[in-house]
Design a protein around this motif. Sequence first.
Motif, PDB file in Angstrom:
ATOM      1  N   LEU A 197       0.823  -1.210   0.000  1.00 24.81           N
ATOM      2  CA  LEU A 197       0.000   0.000   0.000  1.00 24.81           C
ATOM      3  C   LEU A 197       0.855   1.257   0.000  1.00 24.81           C
ATOM      4  CD1 LEU A 197      -3.065  -0.691   2.316  1.00 24.81           C
ATOM      5  CD2 LEU A 197      -2.946  -0.728  -0.169  1.00 24.81           C
ATOM      6  N   GLN A 198       1.968   1.213   0.700  1.00 22.87           N
ATOM      7  CA  GLN A 198       2.875   2.361   0.737  1.00 22.87           C
ATOM      8  C   GLN A 198       3.362   2.689  -0.679  1.00 22.87           C
ATOM      9  OE1 GLN A 198       6.501   1.651   3.003  1.00 22.87           O
ATOM     10  NE2 GLN A 198       6.389   3.719   3.835  1.00 22.87           N
ATOM     11  N   ARG A 199       3.779   1.673  -1.397  1.00 23.69           N
ATOM     12  CA  ARG A 199       4.230   1.852  -2.781  1.00 23.69           C
ATOM     13  C   ARG A 199       3.076   2.364  -3.657  1.00 23.69           C
ATOM     14  NH1 ARG A 199       5.751  -2.914  -3.509  1.00 23.69           N
ATOM     15  NH2 ARG A 199       3.896  -3.714  -4.527  1.00 23.69           N
ATOM     16  N   GLY A 200       1.903   1.768  -3.497  1.00 16.37           N
ATOM     17  CA  GLY A 200       0.752   2.152  -4.312  1.00 16.37           C
ATOM     18  C   GLY A 200       0.299   3.574  -4.076  1.00 16.37           C
ATOM     19  N   PHE A 201       0.194   3.983  -2.803  1.00 22.33           N
ATOM     20  CA  PHE A 201      -0.273   5.339  -2.527  1.00 22.33           C
ATOM     21  C   PHE A 201       0.779   6.386  -2.879  1.00 22.33           C
ATOM     22  CE2 PHE A 201      -3.815   3.344  -0.390  1.00 22.33           C
ATOM     23  CZ  PHE A 201      -4.838   4.230  -0.655  1.00 22.33           C
ATOM     24  N   ALA A 202       2.060   6.034  -2.789  1.00 22.62           N
ATOM     25  CA  ALA A 202       3.097   6.960  -3.256  1.00 22.62           C
ATOM     26  C   ALA A 202       2.939   7.188  -4.763  1.00 22.62           C
ATOM     27  CB  ALA A 202       4.479   6.409  -2.936  1.00 22.62           C
ATOM     28  N   ALA A 203       2.633   6.124  -5.493  1.00 27.42           N
ATOM     29  CA  ALA A 203       2.418   6.248  -6.939  1.00 27.42           C
ATOM     30  C   ALA A 203       1.163   7.073  -7.232  1.00 27.42           C
ATOM     31  CB  ALA A 203       2.308   4.865  -7.576  1.00 27.42           C
ATOM     32  N   VAL A 204       0.132   6.925  -6.403  1.00 29.86           N
ATOM     33  CA  VAL A 204      -1.092   7.718  -6.569  1.00 29.86           C
ATOM     34  C   VAL A 204      -0.771   9.202  -6.439  1.00 29.86           C
ATOM     35  CG1 VAL A 204      -3.290   8.332  -5.451  1.00 29.86           C
ATOM     36  CG2 VAL A 204      -2.745   5.929  -5.901  1.00 29.86           C
ATOM     37  N   VAL A 205      -0.055   9.564  -5.379  1.00 31.55           N
ATOM     38  CA  VAL A 205       0.281  10.976  -5.154  1.00 31.55           C
ATOM     39  C   VAL A 205       1.088  11.526  -6.330  1.00 31.55           C
ATOM     40  CG1 VAL A 205       1.617  12.555  -3.699  1.00 31.55           C
ATOM     41  CG2 VAL A 205       0.114  10.860  -2.640  1.00 31.55           C
ATOM     42  N   LYS A 206       2.058  10.757  -6.794  1.00 32.87           N
ATOM     43  CA  LYS A 206       2.885  11.211  -7.918  1.00 32.87           C
ATOM     44  C   LYS A 206       2.033  11.423  -9.170  1.00 32.87           C
ATOM     45  CE  LYS A 206       7.045  10.108 -10.503  1.00 32.87           C
ATOM     46  NZ  LYS A 206       8.149   9.182 -10.695  1.00 32.87           N
ATOM     47  N   THR A 207       1.126  10.495  -9.437  1.00 30.89           N
ATOM     48  CA  THR A 207       0.253  10.611 -10.610  1.00 30.89           C
ATOM     49  C   THR A 207      -0.657  11.827 -10.496  1.00 30.89           C
ATOM     50  OG1 THR A 207       0.290   8.238 -11.012  1.00 30.89           O
ATOM     51  CG2 THR A 207      -1.566   9.448 -11.933  1.00 30.89           C
ATOM     52  N   LEU A 208      -1.232  12.034  -9.309  1.00 32.79           N
ATOM     53  CA  LEU A 208      -2.138  13.170  -9.125  1.00 32.79           C
ATOM     54  C   LEU A 208      -1.403  14.507  -9.221  1.00 32.79           C
ATOM     55  CD1 LEU A 208      -4.438  11.804  -6.269  1.00 32.79           C
ATOM     56  CD2 LEU A 208      -4.945  11.945  -8.723  1.00 32.79           C
ATOM     57  N   GLY A 263      -7.685   4.907  -8.208  1.00 30.25           N
ATOM     58  CA  GLY A 263      -8.025   3.483  -8.283  1.00 30.25           C
ATOM     59  C   GLY A 263      -7.246   2.760  -9.366  1.00 30.25           C
ATOM     60  N   ARG A 264      -7.151   3.376 -10.533  1.00 31.99           N
ATOM     61  CA  ARG A 264      -6.371   2.763 -11.618  1.00 31.99           C
ATOM     62  C   ARG A 264      -4.917   2.595 -11.211  1.00 31.99           C
ATOM     63  NH1 ARG A 264      -9.300   6.174 -14.960  1.00 31.99           N
ATOM     64  NH2 ARG A 264      -7.549   7.607 -15.147  1.00 31.99           N
ATOM     65  N   GLN A 265      -4.381   3.606 -10.538  1.00 33.17           N
ATOM     66  CA  GLN A 265      -2.973   3.551 -10.139  1.00 33.17           C
ATOM     67  C   GLN A 265      -2.752   2.436  -9.115  1.00 33.17           C
ATOM     68  OE1 GLN A 265      -0.682   5.516 -11.702  1.00 33.17           O
ATOM     69  NE2 GLN A 265       0.786   4.208 -10.696  1.00 33.17           N
ATOM     70  N   LEU A 266      -3.665   2.285  -8.166  1.00 35.29           N
ATOM     71  CA  LEU A 266      -3.515   1.220  -7.167  1.00 35.29           C
ATOM     72  C   LEU A 266      -3.588  -0.158  -7.808  1.00 35.29           C
ATOM     73  CD1 LEU A 266      -5.565   2.642  -4.159  1.00 35.29           C
ATOM     74  CD2 LEU A 266      -3.074   2.485  -4.390  1.00 35.29           C
ATOM     75  N   ILE A 267      -4.476  -0.325  -8.767  1.00 38.44           N
ATOM     76  CA  ILE A 267      -4.576  -1.619  -9.448  1.00 38.44           C
ATOM     77  C   ILE A 267      -3.264  -1.954 -10.146  1.00 38.44           C
ATOM     78  CG2 ILE A 267      -5.666  -2.802 -11.416  1.00 38.44           C
ATOM     79  CD1 ILE A 267      -8.314  -1.436 -10.534  1.00 38.44           C
ATOM     80  N   SER A 268      -2.624  -0.949 -10.719  1.00 38.10           N
ATOM     81  CA  SER A 268      -1.400  -1.231 -11.483  1.00 38.10           C
ATOM     82  C   SER A 268      -0.142  -1.325 -10.624  1.00 38.10           C
ATOM     83  CB  SER A 268      -1.210  -0.178 -12.585  1.00 38.10           C
ATOM     84  OG  SER A 268      -0.927   1.081 -12.032  1.00 38.10           O
ATOM     85  N   THR A 269      -0.185  -0.856  -9.369  1.00 41.00           N
ATOM     86  CA  THR A 269       1.051  -0.853  -8.576  1.00 41.00           C
ATOM     87  C   THR A 269       1.001  -1.680  -7.289  1.00 41.00           C
ATOM     88  OG1 THR A 269       0.384   1.196  -7.475  1.00 41.00           O
ATOM     89  CG2 THR A 269       1.823   1.410  -9.393  1.00 41.00           C
ATOM     90  N   VAL A 270      -0.182  -2.071  -6.828  1.00 39.22           N
ATOM     91  CA  VAL A 270      -0.274  -2.818  -5.569  1.00 39.22           C
ATOM     92  C   VAL A 270      -0.504  -4.288  -5.871  1.00 39.22           C
ATOM     93  CG1 VAL A 270      -1.540  -3.108  -3.402  1.00 39.22           C
ATOM     94  CG2 VAL A 270      -1.139  -0.819  -4.313  1.00 39.22           C
TER      95      VAL A 270
END
Length: 194
Positions: free
Chosen positions: A31-42, A58-65
């Motif tokens: 989740l740490q990796r996924g939410f970091a990717a979410v913030v970067k994307t946003l 949601g799309r970012q979490l599916i692709s990174t978590v």
Amino acid sequence: MTAAAASVDREAARLTDLDSAIGDADHGSNLQRGFAAVVKTLETEPPQTPGTVLTTAGRQLISTVGGASGPLYGTLLRRTGKALGEAGRVTVDELRTALRAGVDAVAQLGGAAPGDATMLDALDPAVEALATSFAAAAEAAVRGAEATVPLQARKGRASYLGERSIGHQDPGATSSALLFAALAETAADGEGAK
């Protein structure tokens, strides 16, 4: 999403500890990796509406978590965002209705129900309590997560342990409570959650 990412980052080790007892010890780090990717994307591609923020996250979490968490959290956020549509602002009631759609989609995807010792044990009461306030929703999510301790897991990796899953707090319910705490924090900080 930024507040949620910060909360996940702070609590990643605890989430992984919870997962190590009944899962594969990667919930926090995933989740740490996924939410970091979410913030970067946003930050890179700022969405213009609340619904688009959630569908993008949601799309970012599916692709990174990895594991089940990516699809489950991704489904929650994408379905909620889709239900919000293109509105530039949403009311608390509209958010609650959209979150209900997201939680129902998670239940369908995972084949789980409240009482199965899953993230639904935090999500379901939180959405109901949102009718009262953001703070009530956050408190309901925490209580729901804590209520998984005496339950035997019926879904997910923890279900493989049978009765040995009893006595452990579900990591997915715990991380779900973090998301509602971030929502309550954001709402308390101003108009950002409206």
